[in-house]
Design a protein around this motif. Sequence first.
Motif, PDB file in Angstrom:
ATOM      1  N   GLY A  54      -1.062  -8.307   5.848  1.00 31.73           N
ATOM      2  CA  GLY A  54      -1.140  -6.845   5.842  1.00 31.73           C
ATOM      3  C   GLY A  54      -1.421  -6.237   7.202  1.00 31.73           C
ATOM      4  N   ILE A 112       6.576   1.935   2.137  1.00 32.38           N
ATOM      5  CA  ILE A 112       5.229   1.401   2.373  1.00 32.38           C
ATOM      6  C   ILE A 112       4.183   2.270   1.684  1.00 32.38           C
ATOM      7  N   SER A 113       4.365   3.591   1.754  1.00 32.14           N
ATOM      8  CA  SER A 113       3.417   4.506   1.108  1.00 32.14           C
ATOM      9  C   SER A 113       3.396   4.305  -0.400  1.00 32.14           C
ATOM     10  N   ASP A 115       4.048   1.466  -1.816  1.00 30.11           N
ATOM     11  CA  ASP A 115       3.811   0.039  -2.056  1.00 30.11           C
ATOM     12  C   ASP A 115       5.039  -0.600  -2.717  1.00 30.11           C
TER      13      ASP A 115
END
Length: 248
Positions: A54, A112-113, A115
């Motif tokens: 991450g 990405i926001s 997920d």
Amino acid sequence: MTAMGVSYRLLSMFMLSPDVDDRQSRVTLAAGALAVAVTAAGGALAIGLASGMGVVLLMAGVLGLVSAALYGRDIAGIFRHRKRRQLELNMRIATLSFASLAGVAVLGIVLISADALAAHVGAFTFLAVFGWLSGLVLAKLYKIVAFLTWLETYGPVMGRAPTPRVQDLVAEGRATKWFVIYYVAVWAGTLTLLVGEPSAFRVAVVAMTLGVVGIVREIVRIRRLADVASPLRLPGGAVAPHLLFARN
């Protein structure tokens, strides 16, 4: 990174624009190189330590976005300061590849926001590879082949016989539709991957292939001097170019 570096020179040359300040371009490319280095070294370290990826991916993503934003600033400057106000086809099409690169950045942030990057990494990669990189290469190749063919064929007789312009070797109106088909198909293919429609994606890929075949046909016509008016096609002393390699 290679495409970004080469594009600085090609865009400035083809649009008669001042070169980007060396310090600006170095910062842009350094940010991109750091993103690659963090991904490779940090990824290997994370795997070796059996830790999560991450933090590594976050750092690489931030550096990549910084590089893309700085690159966009540099390219906008090249367009803004160009002396050739009327854009040729290769430059108009290149703007679609830059739009695709911006789309890659936006799509990455959204995924990405939400997920959802792992689930849609195929769409993200597809748009990056075919919308940005391959599209830019095809656009620039169209101009480069025409310029090199002109140089090879008419350079030896310049000043001794009437010769065509570089633009006389191409038929932009006819070629435009193949580039449009290609880009529309790429964007449609990205959308079908996002919504999970494999059948529609296959149709988009067929359309992409059709566009590429059309572009290749235009490049072959350039090498064959097929669109040059007959009085200027081969003046005395000029030799028709070979299809696949330069004669001189």
